[in-house]
Design an enzyme around this catalytic site. Structure first.
Site, mmCIF file in Angstrom:
data_model
loop_
_atom_site.group_PDB
_atom_site.id
_atom_site.type_symbol
_atom_site.label_atom_id
_atom_site.label_comp_id
_atom_site.label_asym_id
_atom_site.label_seq_id
_atom_site.Cartn_x
_atom_site.Cartn_y
_atom_site.Cartn_z
ATOM 1 N N GLY A 23 0.952 -1.180 -0.108
ATOM 2 C CA GLY A 23 0.044 0.000 0.268
ATOM 3 C C GLY A 23 1.062 1.265 -0.613
ATOM 4 O O GLY A 23 1.588 1.295 -0.323
ATOM 5 N N SER A 24 0.536 1.824 0.840
ATOM 6 C CA SER A 24 1.258 4.045 0.083
ATOM 7 C C SER A 24 1.871 3.904 1.420
ATOM 8 O O SER A 24 2.816 5.207 0.474
ATOM 9 C CB SER A 24 -0.428 4.584 1.001
ATOM 10 N N ILE A 25 2.650 2.945 1.775
ATOM 11 C CA ILE A 25 4.349 3.048 1.877
ATOM 12 C C ILE A 25 5.228 3.362 0.329
ATOM 13 O O ILE A 25 6.090 3.341 1.127
ATOM 14 C CB ILE A 25 4.509 2.532 3.840
ATOM 15 N N MET A 26 4.502 2.723 -0.314
ATOM 16 C CA MET A 26 5.475 2.647 -1.716
ATOM 17 C C MET A 26 5.398 3.733 -2.274
ATOM 18 O O MET A 26 6.453 4.094 -2.745
ATOM 19 C CB MET A 26 4.980 1.542 -2.372
ATOM 20 N N LYS A 27 4.182 4.822 -2.033
ATOM 21 C CA LYS A 27 4.854 5.781 -2.382
ATOM 22 C C LYS A 27 5.667 7.074 -1.701
ATOM 23 O O LYS A 27 6.143 8.137 -3.090
ATOM 24 C CB LYS A 27 3.508 6.770 -1.823
#
Length: 297
Positions: A23-27
């Protein structure tokens, strides 16, 4: 009593043998790649309508709401999926793929523990618009926690991808001592980009809870992530999420990075901001006090 378990799966070390869509920790990793490549800056703007059409797929923000004209800082602050699609589309696909691999995502880290596996990252080998859009906000690829931790660590340490390890030397029963040596693998992003993404992530962390979690005397760079969990029967579960959070501190000369994740939290907790920021702050304050880390604010 090894013979008494229902499944040998209980013996797996999930940190190195399980994979997950994060999820958004990839951003922040994708954003750092785009900044390094010159595709965007923190001040770059786009118009957020709340959703974006990519081929036959409609990609929405977590709440489906548009924010109008916003900067890349706001994309991270409010974790806007549409903004990450914008970022991805401003990079060449070959460039996007190269940075993804340079962060070591999906590859074994070489940590000195048995059973480490590769991630499931075949979608990065395609040139599919939908696949690349999904990867930009942390879906469509599955990564081990240790591989994700190594990539996130690179954001705060000046851009250097390092080999994680737990052993410094091995003492054998016959008295022999084997010293283990570990070295940095390569520079993934420049120190300047590392500093830029750290500043952006400090702003993200300071904004959580309208400043409720901000450390008055320490800079903390951090980000939440909420991801759908893949259904083995196909697609994703409607009612199951993976919550994750990472933070490193002090942000511009980090001593620690902490990565938490919670698979399928119950009791109506929909977002990682509801479950993991508070335990992170307890861990961070303990480490700061225990190791007597001097303040940087």
């Amino acid at each position: 009593d090894y013979q008494d378990v229902a499944s040998v799966g209980v013996y797996k070390n999930p940190l190195i043998e399980n994979v997950m869509e994060v999820g958004s920790i990839m951003k922040p990793i994708v954003m750092a790649s785009a900044i390094e490549s010159g595709a965007v800056t923190p001040e770059t703007t786009y118009y957020d309508y709340g959703s974006v059409q990519v081929k036959n797929r409609t990609i929405k923000n977590f709440d489906g709401r548009g924010r109008g004209k916003v900067t890349m800082q706001t994309v991270l602050d409010q974790s806007l999926n549409t903004g990450m699609v914008f970022v991805m589309q401003h990079m060449k696909k070959s460039e996007f793929r190269e940075y993804f691999k340079s962060f070591g995502l999906g590859a074994k880290t070489g940590i000195d523990l048995p059973g480490e596996v590769n991630g499931l990252t075949s979608n990065i080998e395609t040139n599919g618009d939908v696949e690349f859009a999904n990867i930009a906000f942390g879906q469509g690829v599955a990564i081990t926690p240790i591989s994700m931790m190594r990539a996130l660590n690179t954001l705060g340490n000046g851009g250097v991808l390092v080999q994680p390890h737990i052993v410094t030397d091995i003492e054998y029963t016959d008295g022999q001592l084997e010293k283990k040596e570990y070295k940095s693998v390569e520079d993934v992003i420049s120190p300047e980009t590392s500093d830029t993404i750290s500043k952006m992530l400090v702003h993200v962390f300071d904004s959580y809870g309208d400043g409720k979690y901000k450390f008055d005397r320490y800079t903390v760079a951090g980000k939440t992530g909420t991801a759908q969990i893949a259904n083995p029967a196909g697609g994703y579960y409607d009612d199951r999420n993976l919550h994750s959070f990472f933070g490193y501190f002090p942000a511009y000369n980090p001593r620690f990075i902490v990565y938490l994740y919670n698979e399928y939290p119950k009791n109506g907790a929909n977002f990682a901001s509801q479950t993991l920021i508070e335990p992170f702050t307890h861990i961070a304050k303990f480490l700061i006090n225990y190791y007597n880390i001097p303040p940087d604010r």
